[in-house]
Design a protein around this motif. Structure first.
Motif, PDB file in Angstrom:
ATOM      1  N   PRO A  32       0.815  -1.227   0.000  1.00 34.92           N
ATOM      2  CA  PRO A  32       0.000   0.000   0.000  1.00 34.92           C
ATOM      3  C   PRO A  32       0.847   1.275   0.000  1.00 34.92           C
ATOM      4  CG  PRO A  32      -0.180  -1.124   2.107  1.00 34.92           C
ATOM      5  CD  PRO A  32       0.594  -2.025   1.189  1.00 34.92           C
ATOM      6  N   ALA A  37      -2.017   4.069  -1.540  1.00 28.31           N
ATOM      7  CA  ALA A  37      -3.454   3.844  -1.398  1.00 28.31           C
ATOM      8  C   ALA A  37      -3.745   2.894  -0.244  1.00 28.31           C
ATOM      9  CB  ALA A  37      -4.020   3.269  -2.696  1.00 28.31           C
ATOM     10  N   ALA A  38      -4.912   3.064   0.346  1.00 30.05           N
ATOM     11  CA  ALA A  38      -5.388   2.119   1.355  1.00 30.05           C
ATOM     12  C   ALA A  38      -5.824   0.835   0.653  1.00 30.05           C
ATOM     13  CB  ALA A  38      -6.568   2.727   2.116  1.00 30.05           C
ATOM     14  N   PRO A  40      -8.376  -2.566   0.550  1.00 34.14           N
ATOM     15  CA  PRO A  40      -9.644  -3.064   1.073  1.00 34.14           C
ATOM     16  C   PRO A  40      -9.391  -4.271   1.972  1.00 34.14           C
ATOM     17  CG  PRO A  40      -9.384  -3.713  -1.221  1.00 34.14           C
ATOM     18  CD  PRO A  40      -8.210  -2.844  -0.874  1.00 34.14           C
ATOM     19  N   THR A  83     -12.685  10.006   2.413  1.00 36.29           N
ATOM     20  CA  THR A  83     -12.260   8.699   1.913  1.00 36.29           C
ATOM     21  C   THR A  83     -10.915   8.846   1.200  1.00 36.29           C
ATOM     22  OG1 THR A  83     -14.572   8.088   1.588  1.00 36.29           O
ATOM     23  CG2 THR A  83     -12.915   6.723   0.492  1.00 36.29           C
ATOM     24  N   THR A  86      -8.011   4.651  -2.496  1.00 32.48           N
ATOM     25  CA  THR A  86      -8.154   3.258  -2.069  1.00 32.48           C
ATOM     26  C   THR A  86      -8.076   2.315  -3.252  1.00 32.48           C
ATOM     27  OG1 THR A  86      -9.617   3.984  -0.271  1.00 32.48           O
ATOM     28  CG2 THR A  86      -9.670   1.642  -0.827  1.00 32.48           C
ATOM     29  N   TRP A 113     -16.590  -2.649  -2.560  1.00 30.25           N
ATOM     30  CA  TRP A 113     -16.711  -1.607  -3.575  1.00 30.25           C
ATOM     31  C   TRP A 113     -17.596  -2.019  -4.749  1.00 30.25           C
ATOM     32  CZ3 TRP A 113     -15.120   3.166  -2.487  1.00 30.25           C
ATOM     33  CH2 TRP A 113     -14.263   3.320  -1.405  1.00 30.25           C
TER      34      TRP A 113
END
Length: 181
Positions: A32, A37-38, A40, A83, A86, A113
């Motif tokens: 990540p 990015a994060a 999921p 947010t 991600t 998502w």
């Protein structure tokens, strides 16, 4: 040179590199960070599993610079409000187009998502990318007969049913017009 990033309204679609795939497979705590990015909670999604990541890494290693952009792509949901950016899915080509200009695509969206149109947007981004290369004349995709959501996603992107594969999956195809330059 094939562009290694494409943008859609909500997604940044980034071609997998050897560094990203190596981190994903062998140093997941760095993955990540490299993506920015994060992740999921259910990564990896759907049919994108360890074997698929290893396949993409092997192909990128074998093919060098000429293979870049013809295998895996990461779908990153752009930051919005509270947010963060991600990772929401993975898609890609199964390799460069063949002598007739046909290439196969696949895609998976993380469970959290799904049903937000991101898969449709991701495939639309790959279709546009294929057109931008000027090398792809036809795209092929396969999906399970019991996955109506995936079938609808393909239809929304101009794919039409074209029979079935030996393994029972449904085959979809669409023509690709080269992008105007």
């Amino acid at each position: 040179m094939i562009p290694l990033i494409t943008q859609t309204p909500r997604l940044t679609i980034l071609a997998a590199s050897r560094a990203l795939l190596t981190a994903e497979l062998h140093k997941p705590h760095y993955f990540p960070v490299l993506l920015g990015a994060a992740l999921p909670t259910d990564w990896p999604p759907g049919e994108y599993d360890r074997a698929a990541a290893e396949f993409f890494l092997d192909k990128l290693t074998e093919g060098g610079r000429d293979a870049a952009g013809w295998y895996g792509w990461y779908a990153l949901r752009k930051a919005e409000g509270d947010t963060p950016r991600t990772l929401v899915g993975h898609a890609g080509f199964m390799g460069p187009p063949d002598a007739t200009g046909t290439a196969e695509i696949g895609y998976s969206i993380a469970a959290d998502w799904r049903r937000q149109g991101l898969g449709t947007e991701l495939v639309a981004g790959l279709v546009a990318h294929a057109a931008d290369t000027g090398m792809v004349r036809r795209l092929v995709a396969y999906t399970d007969a019991d996955n109506p959501g995936s079938q609808e996603l393909l239809r929304r992107n101009g794919f039409e049913p074209a029979g079935s594969a030996d393994d029972g999956r449904l085959r979809f195809e669409r023509a690709v017009e080269p992008a105007a330059k």
